[in-house]
Design a protein around this motif. Sequence first.
Motif, PDB file in Angstrom:
ATOM      1  N   LEU A 259       0.843  -1.196   0.000  1.00  6.25           N
ATOM      2  CA  LEU A 259       0.000   0.000   0.000  1.00  6.25           C
ATOM      3  C   LEU A 259       0.879   1.247   0.000  1.00  6.25           C
ATOM      4  O   LEU A 259       0.592   2.227  -0.698  1.00  6.25           O
ATOM      5  CB  LEU A 259      -0.928  -0.005   1.212  1.00  6.25           C
ATOM      6  N   GLY A 260       1.954   1.207   0.770  1.00  3.88           N
ATOM      7  CA  GLY A 260       2.903   2.314   0.759  1.00  3.88           C
ATOM      8  C   GLY A 260       3.541   2.483  -0.605  1.00  3.88           C
ATOM      9  O   GLY A 260       3.759   3.612  -1.071  1.00  3.88           O
ATOM     10  N   PHE A 261       3.830   1.371  -1.273  1.00  3.71           N
ATOM     11  CA  PHE A 261       4.398   1.405  -2.627  1.00  3.71           C
ATOM     12  C   PHE A 261       3.437   2.075  -3.602  1.00  3.71           C
ATOM     13  O   PHE A 261       3.838   2.929  -4.407  1.00  3.71           O
ATOM     14  CB  PHE A 261       4.702  -0.030  -3.070  1.00  3.71           C
ATOM     15  N   LEU A 262       2.143   1.728  -3.518  1.00  8.94           N
ATOM     16  CA  LEU A 262       1.160   2.336  -4.401  1.00  8.94           C
ATOM     17  C   LEU A 262       1.052   3.841  -4.158  1.00  8.94           C
ATOM     18  O   LEU A 262       0.950   4.634  -5.097  1.00  8.94           O
ATOM     19  CB  LEU A 262      -0.204   1.671  -4.213  1.00  8.94           C
ATOM     20  N   GLY A 263       1.064   4.235  -2.880  1.00  8.05           N
ATOM     21  CA  GLY A 263       1.030   5.654  -2.570  1.00  8.05           C
ATOM     22  C   GLY A 263       2.233   6.386  -3.128  1.00  8.05           C
ATOM     23  O   GLY A 263       2.115   7.499  -3.671  1.00  8.05           O
ATOM     24  N   GLU A 264       3.396   5.767  -3.026  1.00 10.84           N
ATOM     25  CA  GLU A 264       4.624   6.357  -3.558  1.00 10.84           C
ATOM     26  C   GLU A 264       4.524   6.539  -5.070  1.00 10.84           C
ATOM     27  O   GLU A 264       4.917   7.588  -5.611  1.00 10.84           O
ATOM     28  CB  GLU A 264       5.805   5.451  -3.210  1.00 10.84           C
ATOM     29  N   LYS A 265       3.977   5.539  -5.771  1.00  9.43           N
ATOM     30  CA  LYS A 265       3.889   5.626  -7.231  1.00  9.43           C
ATOM     31  C   LYS A 265       2.856   6.665  -7.668  1.00  9.43           C
ATOM     32  O   LYS A 265       3.032   7.322  -8.691  1.00  9.43           O
ATOM     33  CB  LYS A 265       3.572   4.246  -7.808  1.00  9.43           C
ATOM     34  N   GLU A 266       1.784   6.825  -6.885  1.00  6.11           N
ATOM     35  CA  GLU A 266       0.842   7.879  -7.247  1.00  6.11           C
ATOM     36  C   GLU A 266       1.486   9.251  -7.070  1.00  6.11           C
ATOM     37  O   GLU A 266       1.268  10.164  -7.880  1.00  6.11           O
ATOM     38  CB  GLU A 266      -0.439   7.792  -6.420  1.00  6.11           C
ATOM     39  N   ARG A 267       2.297   9.411  -6.041  1.00  7.55           N
ATOM     40  CA  ARG A 267       2.996  10.683  -5.859  1.00  7.55           C
ATOM     41  C   ARG A 267       3.958  10.944  -7.009  1.00  7.55           C
ATOM     42  O   ARG A 267       4.111  12.090  -7.459  1.00  7.55           O
ATOM     43  CB  ARG A 267       3.738  10.687  -4.516  1.00  7.55           C
ATOM     44  N   GLU A 268       4.608   9.895  -7.501  1.00 10.17           N
ATOM     45  CA  GLU A 268       5.483  10.054  -8.660  1.00 10.17           C
ATOM     46  C   GLU A 268       4.690  10.484  -9.887  1.00 10.17           C
ATOM     47  O   GLU A 268       5.137  11.336 -10.673  1.00 10.17           O
ATOM     48  CB  GLU A 268       6.233   8.753  -8.941  1.00 10.17           C
ATOM     49  N   LEU A 269       3.501   9.899 -10.071  1.00  7.97           N
ATOM     50  CA  LEU A 269       2.649  10.262 -11.196  1.00  7.97           C
ATOM     51  C   LEU A 269       2.261  11.731 -11.112  1.00  7.97           C
ATOM     52  O   LEU A 269       2.385  12.480 -12.092  1.00  7.97           O
ATOM     53  CB  LEU A 269       1.399   9.375 -11.210  1.00  7.97           C
ATOM     54  N   ASN A 270       1.808  12.171  -9.951  1.00 11.26           N
ATOM     55  CA  ASN A 270       1.425  13.571  -9.797  1.00 11.26           C
ATOM     56  C   ASN A 270       2.628  14.497  -9.941  1.00 11.26           C
ATOM     57  O   ASN A 270       2.509  15.599 -10.492  1.00 11.26           O
ATOM     58  CB  ASN A 270       0.754  13.788  -8.441  1.00 11.26           C
TER      59      ASN A 270
END
Length: 336
Positions: A259-270
């Motif tokens: 879940l932390g990984f997914l949050g990190e990747k969404e931040r990278e996308l934004n």
Amino acid sequence: MHRRSSGGPAAARGAVLLAAVLLAAGCTGGTDRPVAAESGPGRAAAGPSTGPGPSASPTPAVPAGPYVALGDSYTSGLRIEPQVGEPRGCARSAVNYPSLVAKALGLAGASFRDVSCSAARTGDLTGSQRTDDGANPPQLDALSADTRLVTVGIGGNDAGFMEVVGECARQNLVQSLAQSLAGSAAAAAPCRDHYASGGADQVRRKVDAAGEKLAAVLAEVRRRAPQARVFVVGYPALLPADPSACAPVLGASVAPADLGFLGEKERELNGMLAERAAAAGAGFVDTATPSAGHDMCAGAARWVEPPFPAPGLAAVHPNAQGQQGMAAAVLRAVRG
């Protein structure tokens, strides 16, 4: 949903359900506050405004239109009633953030065009997009030299973000089954490990590739609408900063580290969207910051539906409250 133990048949069943729902989601691909959708079946309950809302009329510094909204399902308002416009397969809502922004700015009729479409990628802005119910013309065809305001909500599908979410569900399902059947040791983050295999960050590579495509789109927007103010709209936060807060909603179906990984990747996308907007001379609308505390695990306060959404709504997509919050963020940027 109650917290489950890590491993065993219960965790495996939870992962199966989560994978199925996320795979389905991935295929879709004038008041003093944001306008609230009516409550009822298929609608998210309207909550209090979380930021400055629209005023009854635009200030002199705000573009008077025409306003054109471009984007994917996070822009169109997938499954949020009432659904309007053609083709119906684009799943546009009359209370999505473009519609709320247009209403707040007093724009209607020929002064406002929403051509967003569920499952859109950057290529669908320059080419026709086929849907389950008709074809959506190239979104950029709605632009002209007269256009004065453009919002662009695109890039998540190019980066394959929903596929990443689905893959995380699959990887955790495999781990749960392995633990249940063979008693093998659990990996801390099977999804993160999957995308790091081979020594390269596969998700980051997809995000960067999406950025190249977005840069070309923004250049074309500028060419077709040279007098327009252009804003790239980011994605709201899907997950809380502390993944453990999702345990009551997701149980043990996805490892906290993933879940932390997914949050990190969404931040990278934004982050990529913000960088590309700045490079193109466009504004960036941060919807992640105001959506903090309104993620999919935030209960009635959520802006984004969880894998098991409210009846009639789309999993892992904004609900009516989310569209209101995104509209408030866009209006703050436009009025600034």
